[in-house]
Design a protein around this motif. Sequence first.
Motif, PDB file in Angstrom:
ATOM      1  N   ALA A   1       0.852  -1.188   0.129  1.00  0.00           N
ATOM      2  CA  ALA A   1       0.111   0.005   0.017  1.00  0.00           C
ATOM      3  C   ALA A   1       0.826   1.088   0.095  1.00  0.00           C
ATOM      4  CB  ALA A   1      -0.941  -0.053   1.196  1.00  0.00           C
ATOM      5  N   CYS A   2       1.892   1.253   0.429  1.00  0.00           N
ATOM      6  CA  CYS A   2       2.648   2.431   0.631  1.00  0.00           C
ATOM      7  C   CYS A   2       4.144   2.321   0.055  1.00  0.00           C
ATOM      8  CB  CYS A   2       3.009   2.757   2.034  1.00  0.00           C
ATOM      9  SG  CYS A   2       3.998   1.603   3.050  1.00  0.00           S
ATOM     10  N   ALA A   3       4.465   1.239  -0.533  1.00  0.00           N
ATOM     11  CA  ALA A   3       5.882   0.789  -1.263  1.00  0.00           C
ATOM     12  C   ALA A   3       6.450   1.875  -2.166  1.00  0.00           C
ATOM     13  CB  ALA A   3       5.916  -0.606  -1.823  1.00  0.00           C
ATOM     14  N   ILE A   4       5.514   2.539  -3.108  1.00  0.00           N
ATOM     15  CA  ILE A   4       6.165   3.327  -4.136  1.00  0.00           C
ATOM     16  C   ILE A   4       6.217   4.789  -3.480  1.00  0.00           C
ATOM     17  CG2 ILE A   4       5.128   4.566  -6.082  1.00  0.00           C
ATOM     18  CD1 ILE A   4       3.728   1.951  -7.059  1.00  0.00           C
ATOM     19  N   GLN A   5       5.402   5.000  -2.580  1.00  0.00           N
ATOM     20  CA  GLN A   5       5.378   6.431  -1.764  1.00  0.00           C
ATOM     21  C   GLN A   5       6.890   6.130  -1.134  1.00  0.00           C
ATOM     22  OE1 GLN A   5       2.465   7.464   0.831  1.00  0.00           O
ATOM     23  NE2 GLN A   5       3.279   9.420   1.196  1.00  0.00           N
ATOM     24  N   PHE A   6       7.014   5.154  -0.447  1.00  0.00           N
ATOM     25  CA  PHE A   6       8.391   4.996   0.376  1.00  0.00           C
ATOM     26  C   PHE A   6       9.433   5.305  -0.524  1.00  0.00           C
ATOM     27  CE2 PHE A   6      11.924   2.492   1.644  1.00  0.00           C
ATOM     28  CZ  PHE A   6      11.945   2.824   2.955  1.00  0.00           C
ATOM     29  N   LYS A   7       9.582   4.554  -1.851  1.00  0.00           N
ATOM     30  CA  LYS A   7      10.723   4.424  -2.754  1.00  0.00           C
ATOM     31  C   LYS A   7      10.913   5.958  -3.108  1.00  0.00           C
ATOM     32  CE  LYS A   7       9.413   1.606  -5.809  1.00  0.00           C
ATOM     33  NZ  LYS A   7       9.147   0.695  -6.773  1.00  0.00           N
ATOM     34  N   ASP A   8       9.711   6.815  -3.364  1.00  0.00           N
ATOM     35  CA  ASP A   8       9.850   8.083  -3.951  1.00  0.00           C
ATOM     36  C   ASP A   8      10.490   9.089  -2.873  1.00  0.00           C
ATOM     37  OD1 ASP A   8       8.879   7.285  -6.497  1.00  0.00           O
ATOM     38  OD2 ASP A   8       6.723   8.071  -5.998  1.00  0.00           O
ATOM     39  N   GLU A   9      10.044   8.882  -1.717  1.00  0.00           N
ATOM     40  CA  GLU A   9      10.628   9.759  -0.632  1.00  0.00           C
ATOM     41  C   GLU A   9      11.820   9.475  -0.253  1.00  0.00           C
ATOM     42  OE1 GLU A   9       7.871  10.578   3.023  1.00  0.00           O
ATOM     43  OE2 GLU A   9       6.062  10.149   1.576  1.00  0.00           O
ATOM     44  N   MET A  10      12.137   8.288  -0.159  1.00  0.00           N
ATOM     45  CA  MET A  10      13.788   7.662   0.052  1.00  0.00           C
ATOM     46  C   MET A  10      14.390   8.313  -0.930  1.00  0.00           C
ATOM     47  SD  MET A  10      14.180   6.464   2.698  1.00  0.00           S
ATOM     48  CE  MET A  10      15.869   5.858   2.539  1.00  0.00           C
ATOM     49  N   ARG A  11      14.121   8.376  -2.291  1.00  0.00           N
ATOM     50  CA  ARG A  11      15.033   8.868  -3.453  1.00  0.00           C
ATOM     51  C   ARG A  11      15.225  10.411  -3.231  1.00  0.00           C
ATOM     52  NH1 ARG A  11      12.114   7.348  -7.636  1.00  0.00           N
ATOM     53  NH2 ARG A  11      13.402   5.140  -7.744  1.00  0.00           N
ATOM     54  N   ALA A  12      14.137  11.213  -2.983  1.00  0.00           N
ATOM     55  CA  ALA A  12      14.168  12.587  -2.894  1.00  0.00           C
ATOM     56  C   ALA A  12      15.368  12.795  -1.289  1.00  0.00           C
ATOM     57  CB  ALA A  12      12.944  13.039  -2.447  1.00  0.00           C
ATOM     58  N   LEU A  13      15.262  11.944  -0.192  1.00  0.00           N
ATOM     59  CA  LEU A  13      15.981  12.340   0.833  1.00  0.00           C
ATOM     60  C   LEU A  13      17.296  11.870   0.536  1.00  0.00           C
ATOM     61  CD1 LEU A  13      13.600  11.156   3.620  1.00  0.00           C
ATOM     62  CD2 LEU A  13      14.289  13.452   3.208  1.00  0.00           C
ATOM     63  N   SER A  14      17.881  10.917  -0.216  1.00  0.00           N
ATOM     64  CA  SER A  14      19.017  10.352  -0.544  1.00  0.00           C
ATOM     65  C   SER A  14      19.687  11.256  -1.492  1.00  0.00           C
ATOM     66  CB  SER A  14      19.150   8.954  -1.026  1.00  0.00           C
ATOM     67  OG  SER A  14      18.440   8.880  -1.963  1.00  0.00           O
ATOM     68  N   ASP A  15      19.035  11.942  -2.514  1.00  0.00           N
ATOM     69  CA  ASP A  15      19.610  12.846  -3.379  1.00  0.00           C
ATOM     70  C   ASP A  15      20.341  13.889  -3.042  1.00  0.00           C
ATOM     71  OD1 ASP A  15      18.823  11.270  -5.715  1.00  0.00           O
ATOM     72  OD2 ASP A  15      17.019  12.250  -6.184  1.00  0.00           O
ATOM     73  N   SER A  16      19.559  14.504  -1.923  1.00  0.00           N
ATOM     74  CA  SER A  16      20.166  15.730  -1.358  1.00  0.00           C
ATOM     75  C   SER A  16      20.904  15.406   0.015  1.00  0.00           C
ATOM     76  CB  SER A  16      18.983  16.527  -0.924  1.00  0.00           C
ATOM     77  OG  SER A  16      18.111  15.948  -0.013  1.00  0.00           O
TER      78      SER A  16
END
Length: 114
Positions: free
Chosen positions: A24-39
Amino acid sequence: MKLTHQDFDDVRVVSVGENRIDAACAIQFKDEMRALSDSGPARILLDLKNVEFLDSSGLGAVVAALKAVRHGQRLELAALHPTVQRVFHLTRMDTVFTIHTSVATAVEGIANAS
C-alpha cells in the motif's frame, strides 16, 4: 508514508513513522527515500524502529532505495524489529545491508570513527 530526517555531520538519519512498509505504501516510500538520498550526505541511515511489518513489496522498496543512492553513498539500516529482522535474514538481505542495533550505536560509531 511518513518519513522524517535529521542530519548529523556526515550521516542523514531517515525515520519511518509508520508501523508497516507494504504494498500500500511501497511506491511512496521509494519516492520519498529517493528525494531524501538525492540531497543527502554520503551515509543514509534508515531507522526502522517503528516498522513491525515488512512484506515483499516493502522489502523491494528498501532494496530499490539502496539501488537509488548516488555513487559513493551508502544506505544502512538500524533498529529492526525482530519480525523485520527475520525477513532480512530469510531473504539473505542481511548480507547486503549494514544493519545496526540502534541509531545511537550507528551514529556513535560514526562519531568515534572520525
